[in-house]
Design an enzyme around this catalytic site. Sequence first.
Site, PDB file in Angstrom:
ATOM      1  N   HIS A 186      -4.130 -34.691  -3.349  1.00 11.08           N
ATOM      2  CA  HIS A 186      -3.232 -34.587  -2.191  1.00 11.08           C
ATOM      3  C   HIS A 186      -1.811 -34.958  -2.583  1.00 11.08           C
ATOM      4  O   HIS A 186      -1.579 -35.903  -3.355  1.00 11.08           O
ATOM      5  CB  HIS A 186      -3.708 -35.507  -1.062  1.00 11.08           C
ATOM      6  CG  HIS A 186      -4.999 -35.082  -0.441  1.00 11.08           C
ATOM      7  ND1 HIS A 186      -5.068 -34.298   0.690  1.00 11.08           N
ATOM      8  CD2 HIS A 186      -6.286 -35.299  -0.827  1.00 11.08           C
ATOM      9  CE1 HIS A 186      -6.340 -34.071   0.990  1.00 11.08           C
ATOM     10  NE2 HIS A 186      -7.094 -34.653   0.088  1.00 11.08           N
ATOM     11  N   ASP A 210      -3.181 -27.724   4.096  1.00 16.23           N
ATOM     12  CA  ASP A 210      -4.317 -28.263   4.848  1.00 16.23           C
ATOM     13  C   ASP A 210      -3.910 -28.715   6.240  1.00 16.23           C
ATOM     14  O   ASP A 210      -2.781 -29.142   6.488  1.00 16.23           O
ATOM     15  CB  ASP A 210      -5.019 -29.358   4.032  1.00 16.23           C
ATOM     16  CG  ASP A 210      -4.674 -30.778   4.446  1.00 16.23           C
ATOM     17  OD1 ASP A 210      -5.605 -31.595   4.494  1.00 16.23           O
ATOM     18  OD2 ASP A 210      -3.484 -31.052   4.699  1.00 16.23           O
ATOM     19  N   GLU A 259     -17.769 -35.665   3.615  1.00 21.24           N
ATOM     20  CA  GLU A 259     -17.181 -36.831   2.931  1.00 21.24           C
ATOM     21  C   GLU A 259     -17.597 -38.111   3.665  1.00 21.24           C
ATOM     22  O   GLU A 259     -18.116 -39.046   3.083  1.00 21.24           O
ATOM     23  CB  GLU A 259     -15.654 -36.709   2.927  1.00 21.24           C
ATOM     24  CG  GLU A 259     -14.948 -37.913   2.349  1.00 21.24           C
ATOM     25  CD  GLU A 259     -13.429 -37.810   2.448  1.00 21.24           C
ATOM     26  OE1 GLU A 259     -12.909 -37.027   3.275  1.00 21.24           O
ATOM     27  OE2 GLU A 259     -12.766 -38.536   1.685  1.00 21.24           O
TER      28      GLU A 259
HETATM   29  O1  LIG Z   1      -9.981 -37.978   1.029  1.00 24.21           O
HETATM   30  C1  LIG Z   1      -9.392 -37.496   1.998  1.00 24.21           C
HETATM   31  N1  LIG Z   1     -10.101 -37.007   3.049  1.00 24.21           N
HETATM   32  C2  LIG Z   1      -9.504 -36.451   4.125  1.00 24.21           C
HETATM   33  N2  LIG Z   1      -8.161 -36.360   4.273  1.00 24.21           N
HETATM   34  C3  LIG Z   1      -7.408 -36.831   3.258  1.00 24.21           C
HETATM   35  C4  LIG Z   1      -7.965 -37.401   2.108  1.00 24.21           C
HETATM   36  N3  LIG Z   1      -6.950 -37.755   1.277  1.00 24.21           N
HETATM   37  C5  LIG Z   1      -5.809 -37.425   1.887  1.00 24.21           C
HETATM   38  N4  LIG Z   1      -6.059 -36.873   3.078  1.00 24.21           N
HETATM   39  C6  LIG Z   1      -5.026 -36.400   4.007  1.00 24.21           C
HETATM   40  O2  LIG Z   1      -5.009 -37.215   5.128  1.00 24.21           O
HETATM   41  C7  LIG Z   1      -4.150 -36.541   6.064  1.00 24.21           C
HETATM   42  C8  LIG Z   1      -4.560 -36.911   7.431  1.00 24.21           C
HETATM   43  O3  LIG Z   1      -3.541 -36.456   8.284  1.00 24.21           O
HETATM   44  C9  LIG Z   1      -4.317 -35.057   5.789  1.00 24.21           C
HETATM   45  O4  LIG Z   1      -3.074 -34.522   5.452  1.00 24.21           O
HETATM   46  C10 LIG Z   1      -5.221 -35.020   4.562  1.00 24.21           C
HETATM   47  O5  LIG Z   1      -4.770 -34.032   3.650  1.00 24.21           O
END
Ligand SMILES: O=c1[nH]cnc2c1ncn2[C@@H]1O[C@H](CO)[C@@H](O)[C@H]1O
Length: 346
Positions: free
Chosen positions: A19, A140, A202
């Site tokens: 991310h 995303d 997850e």
């Molecule tokens: O491991 C993860 N699981 C889910 N979302 C994640 C993860 N790492 C980063 N984000 C980020 O969390 C934000 C929530 O608004 C999203 O942008 C998503 O990309």
Amino acid sequence: MTDLTSFIARLPKAELHVHHVGSASPRIVAELAARHEGNSPVPADPAALADYFAFRDFGHFIEVYLSVVDLIRDDEDVRMLTYEVARELARQQVRYAELTVTPYSHVRRGIPAPAFCAAIEDARAGAAADFGLDLRWCFDIPGEAGTAAAEETLRIALREQPAGLVSFGLGGPEVGVPRPQFKPYFDKARAAGLHSVPHAGETTGPETVWDALRELGAERIGHGIAAAQDPRLMDHLAEHGIPLEVCPTSNVRTRAVPSIEEHPLARLIAAGVTVSINSDDPPMFGTTLEEEYAVAARLLSLDAAGVADLARAAVRASFQPAAGRSRLLAEIDDYAAGGAPAQKPA
Ligand SMILES: O=c1[nH]cnc2c1ncn2[C@@H]1O[C@H](CO)[C@@H](O)[C@H]1O
């Protein structure tokens, strides 16, 4: 440095689940915090930041994640962050990466979509020219923001069409955020040629992975580790060659898995499921992609040849164009056979 650690460090790699904001290093976070003096809860001191990145549970992780998103105030912040993330990927010999970015979160904080896309594309050009890194984007949807965020993310994707955009994802919490509601947006994104790569399984069970497959047309699943609870689902993933983007340390640090020893990675591999190894939000989880390969090697009792196979699996699961994919697979083969790769500048 052990032989395997050294082998991993120089192994050419592809990174598919990482991310954008989650990759902001303590140095970058401190620079962003200093740039915008203000009432941010994010500490500028790296030691304090390490404590700040200790999460009680997944909801707390998302809360901390969004507090770092708040530090990104303009397109120059976006450009600097993206270029520095590329530098760190290249330092680890990553040749190809699909970076998950969340335009909605930045646009709603006042960065116009065209400026956001121009900034990431500038950084993408710099990554190619300076680091030999082919950087692509996954846009995303932050799931906690629901279908309004889905609508805006799709609109930005279809209107701006940044050259590096290859896929459409769904992140954020899964609990209380059912996947089927996002079907219309994924249908349109796929019709526009974007690959579907939602997070699922997850922090919830196998049914979320089934939903991602059946409702969102998932070609890969972000995390998907809950599949290990459902042998029929693992058989389906294996039979249809649908890869899981597994991020071992992330799952422990967000408390999705109690301990690394209890991580289901080995069960997934034993069931024939295709897996790529990824870092997710490396500085937030105190890890790197290299370290995730070392963790996977330990969990799977791999030697160097086995680790090279992990790298090949990520390349094959990627959306990299065929020419680049063949080059990268050949580079991995040559390296695994004993020819050290040309070390890319970092
Ligand atoms: O491991 C993860 N699981 C889910 N979302 C994640 C993860 N790492 C980063 N984000 C980020 O969390 C934000 C929530 O608004 C999203 O942008 C998503 O990309």
